[in-house]
Design a protein around this motif. Structure first.
Motif, PDB file in Angstrom:
ATOM      1  N   THR A   1       0.845  -1.204   0.000  1.00  0.00           N
ATOM      2  CA  THR A   1       0.000   0.000   0.000  1.00  0.00           C
ATOM      3  C   THR A   1       0.880   1.253   0.000  1.00  0.00           C
ATOM      4  O   THR A   1       0.618   2.221  -0.726  1.00  0.00           O
ATOM      5  CB  THR A   1      -0.911   0.016   1.253  1.00  0.00           C
ATOM      6  OG1 THR A   1      -1.520  -1.259   1.383  1.00  0.00           O
ATOM      7  CG2 THR A   1      -1.959   1.097   1.162  1.00  0.00           C
TER       8      THR A   1
ATOM      9  N   GLY B   1     -10.195  -2.232   2.341  1.00  0.00           N
ATOM     10  CA  GLY B   1      -9.673  -2.348   3.707  1.00  0.00           C
ATOM     11  C   GLY B   1     -10.149  -1.164   4.543  1.00  0.00           C
ATOM     12  O   GLY B   1     -11.340  -0.839   4.580  1.00  0.00           O
TER      13      GLY B   1
ATOM     14  N   ASP C   1     -15.565  -3.481  -0.205  1.00  0.00           N
ATOM     15  CA  ASP C   1     -14.831  -4.585   0.432  1.00  0.00           C
ATOM     16  C   ASP C   1     -15.836  -5.658   0.805  1.00  0.00           C
ATOM     17  O   ASP C   1     -17.016  -5.372   1.013  1.00  0.00           O
ATOM     18  CB  ASP C   1     -14.075  -4.113   1.678  1.00  0.00           C
ATOM     19  CG  ASP C   1     -12.869  -5.003   1.975  1.00  0.00           C
ATOM     20  OD1 ASP C   1     -11.730  -4.551   1.737  1.00  0.00           O
ATOM     21  OD2 ASP C   1     -13.069  -6.147   2.419  1.00  0.00           O
ATOM     22  N   GLU C   2     -15.345  -6.889   0.897  1.00  0.00           N
ATOM     23  CA  GLU C   2     -16.251  -7.975   1.292  1.00  0.00           C
ATOM     24  C   GLU C   2     -16.255  -8.180   2.807  1.00  0.00           C
ATOM     25  O   GLU C   2     -17.046  -8.955   3.323  1.00  0.00           O
ATOM     26  CB  GLU C   2     -15.895  -9.274   0.553  1.00  0.00           C
ATOM     27  CG  GLU C   2     -14.652 -10.001   1.026  1.00  0.00           C
ATOM     28  CD  GLU C   2     -14.947 -11.048   2.079  1.00  0.00           C
ATOM     29  OE1 GLU C   2     -16.062 -11.576   2.128  1.00  0.00           O
ATOM     30  OE2 GLU C   2     -14.047 -11.337   2.878  1.00  0.00           O
TER      31      GLU C   2
ATOM     32  N   GLN D   1     -19.636  -5.960  -0.521  1.00  0.00           N
ATOM     33  CA  GLN D   1     -20.093  -6.913  -1.528  1.00  0.00           C
ATOM     34  C   GLN D   1     -18.894  -7.571  -2.186  1.00  0.00           C
ATOM     35  O   GLN D   1     -17.745  -7.247  -1.872  1.00  0.00           O
ATOM     36  CB  GLN D   1     -20.957  -6.199  -2.571  1.00  0.00           C
ATOM     37  CG  GLN D   1     -20.237  -5.071  -3.314  1.00  0.00           C
ATOM     38  CD  GLN D   1     -21.063  -4.554  -4.486  1.00  0.00           C
ATOM     39  OE1 GLN D   1     -22.234  -4.258  -4.333  1.00  0.00           O
ATOM     40  NE2 GLN D   1     -20.447  -4.460  -5.654  1.00  0.00           N
TER      41      GLN D   1
ATOM     42  N   ASN E   1      -5.300  -2.949  -4.471  1.00  0.00           N
ATOM     43  CA  ASN E   1      -4.231  -3.755  -3.886  1.00  0.00           C
ATOM     44  C   ASN E   1      -4.898  -5.112  -3.644  1.00  0.00           C
ATOM     45  O   ASN E   1      -5.526  -5.319  -2.613  1.00  0.00           O
ATOM     46  CB  ASN E   1      -3.775  -3.089  -2.570  1.00  0.00           C
ATOM     47  CG  ASN E   1      -2.707  -3.881  -1.856  1.00  0.00           C
ATOM     48  OD1 ASN E   1      -2.217  -4.881  -2.358  1.00  0.00           O
ATOM     49  ND2 ASN E   1      -2.348  -3.425  -0.654  1.00  0.00           N
ATOM     50  N   PRO E   2      -4.836  -6.015  -4.632  1.00  0.00           N
ATOM     51  CA  PRO E   2      -5.747  -7.171  -4.612  1.00  0.00           C
ATOM     52  C   PRO E   2      -5.429  -8.187  -3.514  1.00  0.00           C
ATOM     53  O   PRO E   2      -4.267  -8.329  -3.126  1.00  0.00           O
ATOM     54  CB  PRO E   2      -5.519  -7.836  -5.978  1.00  0.00           C
ATOM     55  CG  PRO E   2      -4.513  -7.037  -6.688  1.00  0.00           C
ATOM     56  CD  PRO E   2      -3.921  -6.020  -5.759  1.00  0.00           C
ATOM     57  N   PRO E   3      -6.460  -8.895  -3.059  1.00  0.00           N
ATOM     58  CA  PRO E   3      -6.228  -9.968  -2.081  1.00  0.00           C
ATOM     59  C   PRO E   3      -5.593 -11.160  -2.789  1.00  0.00           C
ATOM     60  O   PRO E   3      -5.846 -11.364  -3.972  1.00  0.00           O
ATOM     61  CB  PRO E   3      -7.641 -10.323  -1.618  1.00  0.00           C
ATOM     62  CG  PRO E   3      -8.526  -9.959  -2.759  1.00  0.00           C
ATOM     63  CD  PRO E   3      -7.877  -8.793  -3.449  1.00  0.00           C
TER      64      PRO E   3
ATOM     65  N   ILE F   1      -9.859 -14.337  -6.972  1.00  0.00           N
ATOM     66  CA  ILE F   1     -10.553 -13.070  -6.678  1.00  0.00           C
ATOM     67  C   ILE F   1      -9.899 -11.940  -7.476  1.00  0.00           C
ATOM     68  O   ILE F   1     -10.586 -11.073  -8.015  1.00  0.00           O
ATOM     69  CB  ILE F   1     -10.502 -12.756  -5.168  1.00  0.00           C
ATOM     70  CG1 ILE F   1     -11.032 -13.933  -4.362  1.00  0.00           C
ATOM     71  CG2 ILE F   1     -11.231 -11.455  -4.850  1.00  0.00           C
ATOM     72  CD1 ILE F   1     -12.417 -13.892  -3.893  1.00  0.00           C
TER      73      ILE F   1
HETATM   74  C1  LIG Z   1      -4.556  -6.559   0.218  1.00  0.00           C
HETATM   75  S1  LIG Z   1      -5.969  -5.939   1.026  1.00  0.00           S
HETATM   76  C2  LIG Z   1      -5.896  -4.223   0.578  1.00  0.00           C
HETATM   77  C3  LIG Z   1      -6.613  -3.310   1.541  1.00  0.00           C
HETATM   78  C4  LIG Z   1      -6.376  -1.809   1.310  1.00  0.00           C
HETATM   79  N1  LIG Z   1      -6.788  -1.411  -0.019  1.00  0.00           N
HETATM   80  C5  LIG Z   1      -4.920  -1.491   1.533  1.00  0.00           C
HETATM   81  O1  LIG Z   1      -4.195  -1.285   0.546  1.00  0.00           O
HETATM   82  O2  LIG Z   1      -4.494  -1.468   2.705  1.00  0.00           O
HETATM   83  C6  LIG Z   1      -7.272  -6.610   0.017  1.00  0.00           C
HETATM   84  C7  LIG Z   1      -8.673  -6.289   0.481  1.00  0.00           C
HETATM   85  O3  LIG Z   1      -9.586  -6.919  -0.427  1.00  0.00           O
HETATM   86  C8  LIG Z   1     -10.718  -7.350   0.316  1.00  0.00           C
HETATM   87  N2  LIG Z   1     -11.398  -8.385  -0.469  1.00  0.00           N
HETATM   88  C9  LIG Z   1     -11.092  -9.700  -0.574  1.00  0.00           C
HETATM   89  N3  LIG Z   1     -11.944 -10.320  -1.391  1.00  0.00           N
HETATM   90  C10 LIG Z   1     -12.823  -9.377  -1.819  1.00  0.00           C
HETATM   91  C11 LIG Z   1     -13.946  -9.406  -2.673  1.00  0.00           C
HETATM   92  N4  LIG Z   1     -14.322 -10.537  -3.268  1.00  0.00           N
HETATM   93  N5  LIG Z   1     -14.622  -8.259  -2.868  1.00  0.00           N
HETATM   94  C12 LIG Z   1     -14.251  -7.105  -2.262  1.00  0.00           C
HETATM   95  N6  LIG Z   1     -13.185  -7.028  -1.439  1.00  0.00           N
HETATM   96  C13 LIG Z   1     -12.478  -8.141  -1.225  1.00  0.00           C
HETATM   97  C14 LIG Z   1     -10.124  -7.839   1.623  1.00  0.00           C
HETATM   98  O4  LIG Z   1     -11.111  -7.881   2.653  1.00  0.00           O
HETATM   99  C15 LIG Z   1      -9.035  -6.797   1.867  1.00  0.00           C
HETATM  100  O5  LIG Z   1      -9.532  -5.722   2.637  1.00  0.00           O
END
Ligand SMILES: C[S@@+](CC[C@H](N)C(=O)[O-])C[C@H]1O[C@@H](n2cnc3c(N)ncnc32)[C@H](O)[C@@H]1O
Length: 395
Positions: A219, A241, A262-263, A291, A308-310, A321
């Motif tokens: 991030t 996040g 965010d989910e 969602q 910033n993908p999970p 995802i």
């Molecule tokens: C790597 S973190 C990044 C958080 C924030 N953007 C940061 O940079 O600190 C990825 C975020 O994606 C969210 N997430 C995971 N799967 C998701 C989905 N299917 N839809 C929406 N958000 C999702 C997670 O809950 C998490 O908060």
């Protein structure tokens, strides 16, 4: 896509949410099956059973089939709730029997039993154990986990919460444990707070929020490469996040509109709280959605998506995802709109983005991360999936 759960009769068909198109990951694990096996050998008559962290609804469906109780599904995850709903419906189980709660809701006051799977985040686990400790003394608690998801710190949290925890013999690399609410109420852990002086932000993070103790280094790198916006634009913070990316952008470009998705319910609550405490004057510029990515989002409506993908879902490492998010971003962007992503170099996301958008630019890189950007060149809506390389029209 649907996997049979053979312990149940009739056999349940269960799927993950979102569907794992490569079918490499199951919607239940050995710890779920130990719980079910235990119940088949020790059935109880119960009016109300609570499940905490039922990943994809396997427990909800099994208990809807095997008991008469009202079921309460408690989870911080929208995806977990959606999976349970889909699986209940797919198996034609009575959906009136189950209610869905997240961690900020009131929980049932006196359930007959709590069944909890140990979550990936120990901070979330600590929070949930504190909530359980508020229930009536003597409430039975069944805890289950795969051994690899049960670190010594989780065992310590269990002992702190219940005093006496009785483990059963480990089977299939998983274990169930029994405890009772002790009457000794544990304090709910407070949200963490940290400052981001470069953007004059203070960020508050509830228990299950990504990077809750300090700024994530990926991030941080994206914050150093935020786009400049000269006209008011619609910006999506996808997987927001605590909302850090959108809030940092809004500090510099307050005329934009920001949609934060965010989910995790706790993430959305934290992001909303952070907007109100840091930029209260911009309330009408912010929208928050809990969602799955941009499902149902207006197509051709956004100018910029930051992400910033999970790279995991619950305990499983997966890039499914991220694939879905990139495809969704392309659909949501106007022609000429851009997706800007920070990613670990080794994940190879530039290949994915090039396949989806037709082009990708590496804007910056360091020893660990890359900043990637793709521009939507046209309105085509083909969806690209990883394994088969197949591409199809989404509409
Ligand atoms: C790597 S973190 C990044 C958080 C924030 N953007 C940061 O940079 O600190 C990825 C975020 O994606 C969210 N997430 C995971 N799967 C998701 C989905 N299917 N839809 C929406 N958000 C999702 C997670 O809950 C998490 O908060």
């Amino acid at each position: 896509m649907y996997s049979p759960l053979n312990l149940s009769s009739p056999v349940l068909e269960l799927a993950r949410y979102p569907l794992d198109k490569r079918e490499t990951l199951l919607p239940f694990d050995a710890a779920d099956e130990l719980i079910m096996d235990w119940w088949l050998n020790n059935p109880e008559s119960a009016q109300q059973l609570c499940f905490i962290n039922d990943g994809f609804g396997a427990l909800s469906c099994f208990f809807a089939q095997q008991s008469e109780a009202q079921l309460v599904h408690i989870s911080d995850s929208f995806l977990a709730q959606q999976a349970a709903m889909n699986n209940m419906s797919h198996n034609q189980l009575d959906e009136q029997r189950i209610s869905y709660k997240d961690c900020s809701d009131e929980w049932p006051e006196a359930p007959n039993r709590i069944i909890i799977k140990v979550p990936k985040s120990l901070a979330l686990f600590e929070y949930q154990l504190a909530r359980i400790s508020e229930l009536p003394e003597g409430t039975p608690v069944l805890i289950a986990s795969r051994l690899k998801d049960l670190p010594a710190k989780a065992v310590k949290l269990l002992k702190d919460a219940f005093g006496n925890v009785v483990p059963e013999l480990a089977r299939r690399k998983s274990r169930i444990m029994h405890a009772q609410v002790s009457g000794d109420i544990q304090p709910r852990p407070e949200p963490t707070r940290w400052d981001l002086p470069a953007f004059e932000l203070t960020l508050e993070n509830q228990a299950n929020v990504f990077s809750r103790k300090s700024l994530d280094i990926g991030t941080r790198f994206l914050l150093q490469h935020l786009p400049k916006t000269y006209k008011p634009k619609k910006v999506i913070d996808l997987g927001c996040g605590n909302g850090i990316l959108a809030l940092a952008m809004a500090r510099r470009y307050p005329d934009n509109k920001y949609v934060l998705v965010d989910e995790s319910h706790m993430a959305i609550e934290s992001a909303r709280q952070n907007q109100q405490s840091n930029l209260p004057e911009l309330s009408d510029k912010f929208t928050f959605l809990c969602q799955h990515g941009l499902v149902g989002f207006w197509s051709e409506s956004a100018d910029l998506v930051l992400c910033n993908p999970p790279f995991h879902q619950q305990q499983a490492v997966t890039d499914e995802i991220a694939w879905q998010m990139f495809n969704q971003a392309k659909n949501a962007l106007r022609t000429g709109g851009k997706l800007r992503v920070v990613a670990n170099r080794h994940l190879g996301y530039h290949v994915k983005m090039k396949r989806i958008f037709g082009d990708v630019e590496i804007l910056a890189s360091n020893s660990k991360f890359v900043i990637l950007e793709s521009r939507k060149a046209d309105k085509s809506k083909h969806v690209v999936e990883e394994d088969t390389g197949s591409e199809h029209e989404s509409e």
